[in-house]
Motif scaffolding. Structure first.
Motif, PDB file in Angstrom:
ATOM      1  N   ALA A 169     -23.284  66.864   6.228  1.00  0.00           N
ATOM      2  CA  ALA A 169     -22.491  67.226   5.045  1.00  0.00           C
ATOM      3  C   ALA A 169     -23.375  67.847   3.970  1.00  0.00           C
ATOM      4  O   ALA A 169     -24.219  68.683   4.259  1.00  0.00           O
ATOM      5  CB  ALA A 169     -21.727  66.014   4.525  1.00  0.00           C
ATOM      6  N   ALA A 268     -12.587  55.094   4.422  1.00  0.00           N
ATOM      7  CA  ALA A 268     -12.228  55.531   3.069  1.00  0.00           C
ATOM      8  C   ALA A 268     -11.944  54.332   2.171  1.00  0.00           C
ATOM      9  O   ALA A 268     -12.269  54.346   0.972  1.00  0.00           O
ATOM     10  CB  ALA A 268     -11.020  56.462   3.115  1.00  0.00           C
ATOM     11  N   ASP A 305     -19.478  61.433   3.853  1.00  0.00           N
ATOM     12  CA  ASP A 305     -18.137  61.509   3.258  1.00  0.00           C
ATOM     13  C   ASP A 305     -18.129  60.970   1.834  1.00  0.00           C
ATOM     14  O   ASP A 305     -17.099  60.486   1.358  1.00  0.00           O
ATOM     15  CB  ASP A 305     -17.144  60.706   4.120  1.00  0.00           C
ATOM     16  CG  ASP A 305     -17.012  61.267   5.527  1.00  0.00           C
ATOM     17  OD1 ASP A 305     -17.068  62.497   5.681  1.00  0.00           O
ATOM     18  OD2 ASP A 305     -16.848  60.473   6.472  1.00  0.00           O
TER      19      ASP A 305
END
Length: 477
Positions: A169, A268, A305
Motif C-alpha cells: 500500500a 476493519a 489498510d
C-alpha cells in the motif's frame, strides 16, 4: 547436526588427552588430527576453538595449538545478597512490579538434552534453513563497498525500501526502521507507546515473549480472547472502555499459539475500534513468510489498510531464515515514528551493517524465492504428518484448528489434566513440549500444549515424538 555432533565428540576426546601434554606443550597438528580421527579440517578447527574458548588450549596462527597454562586459583566468591534490596526497594511504589520472567521465552530457546525430540523449538531446523544462501549472501555482503562502515541509524535505504514494498500500500521507506529482529522491535514499540503502569491489551492466548516485554516495562497486560477468526471485536471494544488502554498488540496472521487468521469481516472493526479509542495497534506480522503450500492468497498486513497511522507494524526475516539472522523492521506513520526512532537509537544505536548488507544480498538473490517455495511445501508436509500422528496416537487431545501457516499446532488437553505433570512426563519419555500456561495473561480456560513441527529433523522424528508423547499421556491422563 552431524557436524555439530562430530565437533563435540572430537573436543571431548582432545579434552581427555590434554594430561599427556605439559603446560605450554604443543598438540598434534591439524593435519595429524584429521588423519587420526577421520574428520574434516573444519571439525578440527571448531573443536580446537571450543577448547580455546574453555581456556584449555591456546592457538597461535602458523604455530599450532598448545596446552594452556594452569588457571590461577579461584577467587573467593563475594557476598551479593545486598542486591536483593537494591533491586526491589526502588520498585516498592511501582504500579506494576518490573521483575523479568523469561521462563516462557526460554522454553523455545533452550536446546533439549541429547536424544530428546524437540517439539518445543521456536525456529527452523538447520535442514530447513537456507544455510548456503545465507553464507553466500554474507560473503558477498562483506565485499560491498563501505560494508564495514557505520550505517544510517534508521537502516540502509535499500533494505527499508524492500521492507516497505513487502508491507504494501502507501507504506514507504521513510516509514520504516530496520531493527535487530522482531523481539527488539516489539520492545521498542511498547516502550514508545505506553508509560510504566499503563494497561496494554493483548490477545489471549498470546506469545509469552510479548507478555515478558510488557511486564518488564512495568505495563499491565489485559487479555482479550481470540477464536479461530482472531480477536473478538466486541470484547476488544469492551476492554478499551474498561481499561482506558491506548495499545493493543495482535498477530492477525497465523497467530501464536492458536494459528488463527483475523477474519476479513473483523479487520476493519479492529482498526475502527482502536481509532475510536485513540489507541495504537501493534501488528506483529511474524510468520508471513512461513505460509504453507495450501494457504492460498494471504490477507494484506493491517498496516496496508491503515491511512490514519493507527498501526505500528513489526516484521522480521528471522523466522524464515535462522535464529541468528536477526534483521527486522518497524513501520509507522506520523509523530510516533520519531519516538520509535529515538528509543531505538538510545537502546541499540543501529543494526550491524554487514548483517543488513547480507539481508539485502539474500532477499535479492534467486535463492530467496526458491527457499520460500521449498519451505512452504515442507512445512505443509510436516504439519500433515504431525496432525495425522496426533489423531492416530492421541485422539484424546483436541486439535480445534489446523493452521495453514506457521510452525506449530495448539492442543487442548482433557478437562482436569495436570499440564505441568504431562510436560514433565513427556521429557522423561524423550520429547520436549511447550506447556500452554505461559501463553495466558490471566487464568487459562484449560490446559494446553504447543507442539512445533519445524525444529525437528523430519517426518520420522515427528512420528517418533508423537509416539513418545503418547507414552507420557498414558502415564498422566
Amino acid at each position: 547436526m552431524q557436524e555439530r555432533s562430530s565437533v563435540g565428540e572430537l573436543a571431548e576426546r582432545l579434552r581427555q588427552e590434554l594430561d599427556r601434554y605439559s603446560p605450554g606443550g604443543k598438540l598434534p597438528s591439524s593435519r595429524a588430527l584429521v588423519e587420526r580421527f577421520r574428520v574434516s579440517p573444519v571439525t578440527v578447527s571448531r573443536a580446537l576453538a571450543q577448547l580455546a574458548a574453555e581456556g584449555l588450549v591456546v592457538t597461535r596462527p602458523g604455530a599450532g595449538a598448545f596446552r594452556a597454562q594452569p588457571r590461577a586459583s579461584t577467587v573467593a566468591a563475594g557476598d551479593t545478597s545486598w542486591q536483593e534490596v537494591a533491586l526491589s526497594a526502588d520498585g516498592a511504589t511501582d504500579l506494576v512490579p518490573r521483575t523479568v520472567d523469561a521462563s516462557g521465552v526460554l522454553v523455545s530457546l533452550a536446546g533439549p538434552p541429547p536424544g530428546v525430540v524437540e517439539f518445543n523449538g521456536g525456529y527452523l531446523h538447520p535442514s530447513l534453513q537456507p544455510e548456503r544462501a545465507m553464507a553466500a549472501a554474507l560473503s558477498r555482503a562483506g565485499r560491498r563497498p563501505g560494508a564495514w562502515g557505520r550505517p544510517p541509524v534508521e537502516g540502509l535505504p535499500e533494505l527499508r525500501e524492500w521492507f516497505a514494498r513487502s508491507i504494501g500500500a502507501a507504506v514507504t521507506a521513510a516509514d520504516v526502521l530496520v531493527t535487530a529482529g522482531g523481539q527488539s522491535a516489539l520492545t521498542t514499540a511498547l516502550r514508545a507507546l505506553a508509560p510504566p503502569g499503563a494497561p496494554v491489551l493483548v490477545e489471549s492466548p498470546t506469545y509469552p515473549g510479548m507478555l515478558a516485554i510488557a511486564r518488564a516495562a512495568g505495563l499491565r497486560p489485559v487479555p482479550v480472547p481470540v477464536d479461530p477468526d482472531g480477536v473478538k471485536p466486541a470484547l476488544l471494544a469492551d476492554a478499551f472502555r474498561a481499561t482506558g488502554a491506548r495499545v493493543f498488540v495482535c498477530q492477525p496472521l497465523f497467530q501464536n499459539p492458536t494459528g488463527a487468521v483475523l477474519a476479513p469481516g473483523r479487520r476493519a472493526d479492529v482498526l475502527r475500534t482502536a481509532r475510536e479509542a485513540g489507541a495504537f495497534v501493534v501488528e506483529d506480522d511474524f510468520v508471513r513468510r512461513l505460509a504453507h503450500e495450501d494457504a492460498g492468497e494471504l490477507p494484506r498486513p493491517l498496516a496496508a489498510d491503515d491511512p490514519d497511522g493507527v498501526v505500528v507494524h513489526v516484521c522480521s526475516l528471522t523466522k524464515a531464515t535462522s535464529p541468528s539472522f536477526r534483521v527486522g523492521a518497524l513501520a509507522a506513520r506520523g509523530p510516533v515514528l520519531e519516538r520509535l526512532r529515538a528509543i531505538q537509537i538510545v537502546d541499540t544505536f543501529f543494526v550491524s551493517r554487514p548483517l543488513q548488507e547480507a539481508a539485502l544480498e539474500l532477499v535479492g538473490s534467486p535463492a530467496w524465492p526458491r527457499h520460500l517455495r521449498s519451505l512452504s511445501a515442507q512445512l505443509k508436509a510436516r504439519r500433515d504428518v504431525m496432525t495425522a500422528a496426533l489423531r492416530r496416537e492421541l485422539p484424546r487431545l483436541a486439535l480445534p484448528h489446523i493452521p495453514s501457516g506457521g510452525y506449530h499446532l495448539w492442543l487442548r488437553l482433557p478437562h482436569g489434566t495436570d499440564e505441568a505433570a504431562l510436560t514433565a512426563a513427556a521429557l522423561r519419555s524423550g520429547v520436549a513440549v511447550t506447556p500452554g500456561r505461559p501463553y495466558f495473561g490471566a487464568e487459562p480456560p484449560a490446559g494446553h500444549l504447543r507442539l512445533s513441527f519445524a525444529a525437528v529433523a523430519g517426518a520420522g522424528e515427528i512420528t517418533e515424538g508423537v509416539r513418545r508423547l503418547r507414552t507420557a499421556a498414558d502415564e498422566v491422563l
